[in-house]
Design an enzyme around this catalytic site. Structure first.
Site, mmCIF file in Angstrom:
data_model
loop_
_atom_site.group_PDB
_atom_site.id
_atom_site.type_symbol
_atom_site.label_atom_id
_atom_site.label_comp_id
_atom_site.label_asym_id
_atom_site.label_seq_id
_atom_site.Cartn_x
_atom_site.Cartn_y
_atom_site.Cartn_z
ATOM 1 N N HIS A 146 36.802 28.349 53.327
ATOM 2 C CA HIS A 146 37.158 29.377 54.313
ATOM 3 C C HIS A 146 35.912 29.619 55.170
ATOM 4 C CE1 HIS A 146 38.123 33.458 55.765
ATOM 5 N NE2 HIS A 146 39.374 33.190 55.454
ATOM 6 N N ASP A 223 33.817 31.462 45.368
ATOM 7 C CA ASP A 223 34.672 32.272 46.227
ATOM 8 C C ASP A 223 36.039 32.340 45.551
ATOM 9 O OD1 ASP A 223 36.405 33.312 48.052
ATOM 10 O OD2 ASP A 223 35.952 31.888 49.656
ATOM 11 N N GLN A 226 41.159 33.834 46.303
ATOM 12 C CA GLN A 226 42.559 33.452 46.052
ATOM 13 C C GLN A 226 42.812 33.196 44.568
ATOM 14 O OE1 GLN A 226 44.752 33.699 48.348
ATOM 15 N NE2 GLN A 226 43.611 33.531 50.271
ATOM 16 N N LYS A 249 43.597 41.606 48.577
ATOM 17 C CA LYS A 249 44.461 40.488 48.163
ATOM 18 C C LYS A 249 44.956 40.669 46.730
ATOM 19 C CE LYS A 249 41.949 37.071 50.952
ATOM 20 N NZ LYS A 249 42.711 36.862 52.174
ATOM 21 N N CYS A 386 41.622 30.152 58.940
ATOM 22 C CA CYS A 386 40.151 30.218 58.790
ATOM 23 C C CYS A 386 39.615 29.022 58.017
ATOM 24 C CB CYS A 386 39.708 31.531 58.157
ATOM 25 S SG CYS A 386 40.136 32.973 59.110
HETATM 26 N N1 7TS Z 1 37.752 33.132 50.974
HETATM 27 C C1 7TS Z 1 39.018 32.708 50.865
HETATM 28 C C2 7TS Z 1 39.334 31.548 49.979
HETATM 29 C C3 7TS Z 1 40.023 33.363 51.546
HETATM 30 O O1 7TS Z 1 41.284 32.933 51.435
HETATM 31 C C4 7TS Z 1 39.692 34.469 52.378
HETATM 32 C C5 7TS Z 1 40.733 35.171 53.190
HETATM 33 C C6 7TS Z 1 38.361 34.878 52.436
HETATM 34 C C7 7TS Z 1 37.412 34.177 51.726
HETATM 35 C C8 7TS Z 1 37.926 36.045 53.239
HETATM 36 O O2 7TS Z 1 38.473 37.222 52.760
HETATM 37 P P1 7TS Z 1 38.137 38.605 53.483
HETATM 38 O O3 7TS Z 1 38.929 39.616 52.747
HETATM 39 O O4 7TS Z 1 36.677 38.803 53.376
HETATM 40 O O5 7TS Z 1 38.579 38.446 54.925
HETATM 41 N N2 7TS Z 1 41.835 34.394 53.517
HETATM 42 C C9 7TS Z 1 42.791 34.692 54.415
HETATM 43 C C10 7TS Z 1 43.906 33.873 54.608
HETATM 44 O O6 7TS Z 1 44.117 32.831 53.999
HETATM 45 N N3 7TS Z 1 44.664 34.421 55.561
HETATM 46 O O7 7TS Z 1 44.093 35.547 55.985
HETATM 47 C C11 7TS Z 1 42.916 35.737 55.270
#
Ligand code: 7TS
Length: 429
Positions: A146, A223, A226, A249, A386
């Protein structure tokens, strides 16, 4: 620092999830009433929410915990000695303990609150990365990262002269472990890797990745954005040095996430942001810093959101992460079998995967597809999610993505398939 949490357990535990009422019933059917948002129509159809990888919906207990905090306990933390301030502090620290237990950290001092996973990665990049890395040091990432786990390291590499290396994919579109092994060397200082790809859905062998990196003396950041919402995580078993996740999430509110780090390592890292909360003694021209975890929590934090994240953790734990995972494995198999019935559909990633599927559908642009599906009340994501470099690697500009959570049902998937078939007819693919 007052962290007395006795008697607070019940205050923010609120009600038992509906799921515990009848363990025989289907998980989604049992938890559905806990999620008021899901019970609505969109464009004249019952909402089918399949964008959980972007953000999850929130159960009533989380909404209540947030409201309850603001209704009765709101004050700033770690500052006042008045009753509200110590109640707010206790609730905030209790949530930290819940998160620590949830990921099996040794101590709640190993949990740093951040705004989200992105900020947690930036914390490590700016604190550890800038102070530790130098010219020629190597950082191993993968092509499936990401942007949150890419851009911070690009910035660190630009500032320090460190070099980025990228693990590629196998023909089955999983992490190429042989390639990873070949990239590891004594020059490797850091491996920063996604646990579950938000696009391919593959579940990376993090434990093995960590073992191999440690054998070269390198640090590992996972990371787990997910992963944490969908499966039991044990940071001690993984033996990773850092792990990051976002609260939104995993049934929690936005604006709160966390960084797990090994205690000694966190202690050795210089501050990231400076200001109130993170100090011990301040003089005009210098300062000493607070102990963990406060050293990395400058300024007034997202207190209510942290408390509500604690309620989300309670909720997930009461359902059981293994139960959630088992249910999602079964639902994902149904999703894949259903998608396989549409021949023009090209799925990305391996068959063994987490509960999400990114795909192309003939020549239909994913944004058009998503718009048409929305007319049928089906919410999916379209775009590059992303992971632009991964999309480039897969030779596709953007994809459509359906992502599940434990409150989704087979009926949701049937609605998705019905809407996809209708879109296929409309666009003549
Ligand atoms: N890493 C992964 C694997 C992610 O899927 C996401 C967000 C992030 C980092 C960043 O998360 P944040 O809460 O700091 O923004 N992924 C997604 C997605 O797949 N669609 O919208 C956000």
């Amino acid at each position: 620092m007052a962290t007395q949490t006795e008697g607070m357990e019940n205050l923010y535990r609120t009600t038992t999830p509906t799921a515990l009422v009848d363990p025989e019933l289907d998980l989604a059917a049992r938890v559905r009433p806990d999620f008021p948002l899901l019970d609505q129509t969109v464009n004249g159809h019952p909402l089918v929410y399949l964008d959980n990888a972007a953000t999850s919906q929130k159960p009533q207990v989380v909404l209540e915990a947030l409201a309850q905090y603001y209704r009765s306990d709101n004050a700033n933390v770690h500052r006042g000695v008045h009753t509200l301030s110590s109640r707010a502090t206790d609730a905030y620290e209790l949530a930290r303990e819940k998160i620590a237990r949830f990921v099996k950290a040794r101590s709640s001092q190993e949990i740093i609150y951040t705004r989200n996973a992105t900020e947690a990665i930036n914390l490590v990049a700016y604190s550890w990365g800038l102070s530790t890395l130098g010219p020629g040091d190597e950082i191993i990432l993968s092509v499936m990262e990401h942007h949150s786990n890419l851009i911070p390291w690009q910035l660190v590499a630009q500032k320090t002269g460190a070099v980025l290396r990228f693990v590629g994919l196998t023909p089955a579109e999983t992490l190429d472990l042989d390639h990873y092994r070949s990239l590891l060397s004594p020059k490797t200082r850091l491996v920063s890797l996604v646990q579950v790809s938000n696009t391919l859905g593959c579940i990376n062998p993090v434990q093995e990745v960590v073992r191999l990196a440690h054998a070269q003396g390198a640090r590992v950041l996972v990371d787990a954005c997910q992963g944490v919402p969908h499966m039991a995580i044990d940071v001690q078993a993984l033996d990773c040095d850092w792990l990051v996740a976002s609260g939104h999430k995993m049934c929690g509110p936005t604006g709160i996430g966390f960084l797990y780090g090994k205690l000694d390592l966190l202690r050795s890292m210089p501050p990231f942001l400076g200001g109130g909360e993170m100090i011990a003694d301040v003089f005009l021209d210098h300062a000493t810093y607070a102990d963990l975890p406060y050293r990395f929590e400058a300024g007034t934090p997202a207190i209510g959101e942290a408390v509500a994240l604690g309620a989300a953790v309670d909720y997930l734990q009461a359902l059981g992460m293994d139960q959630i995972h088992t249910y999602e494995v079964e639902l994902t198999a149904y999703l894949l079998a259903s998608l396989a019935k549409i021949p023009q559909l090209r799925l990305y990633g391996p068959p063994e995967r987490a509960a999400l599927a990114a795909f192309s559908f003939g020549t239909i642009h994913p944004h058009d597809l998503s718009t048409i599906l929305d007319q049928a009340g089906v919410a999916i994501r379209a775009g590059h999610h992303c992971t632009q470099p991964l999309h480039r690697h897969l030779r596709v500009q953007s994809t459509a993505r359906a992502s599940l959570y434990f409150y989704n049902t087979r009926a949701d998937i049937d609605a998705l398939i019905g809407a996809l078939e209708a879109a296929g007819e409309f666009f003549g693919v």
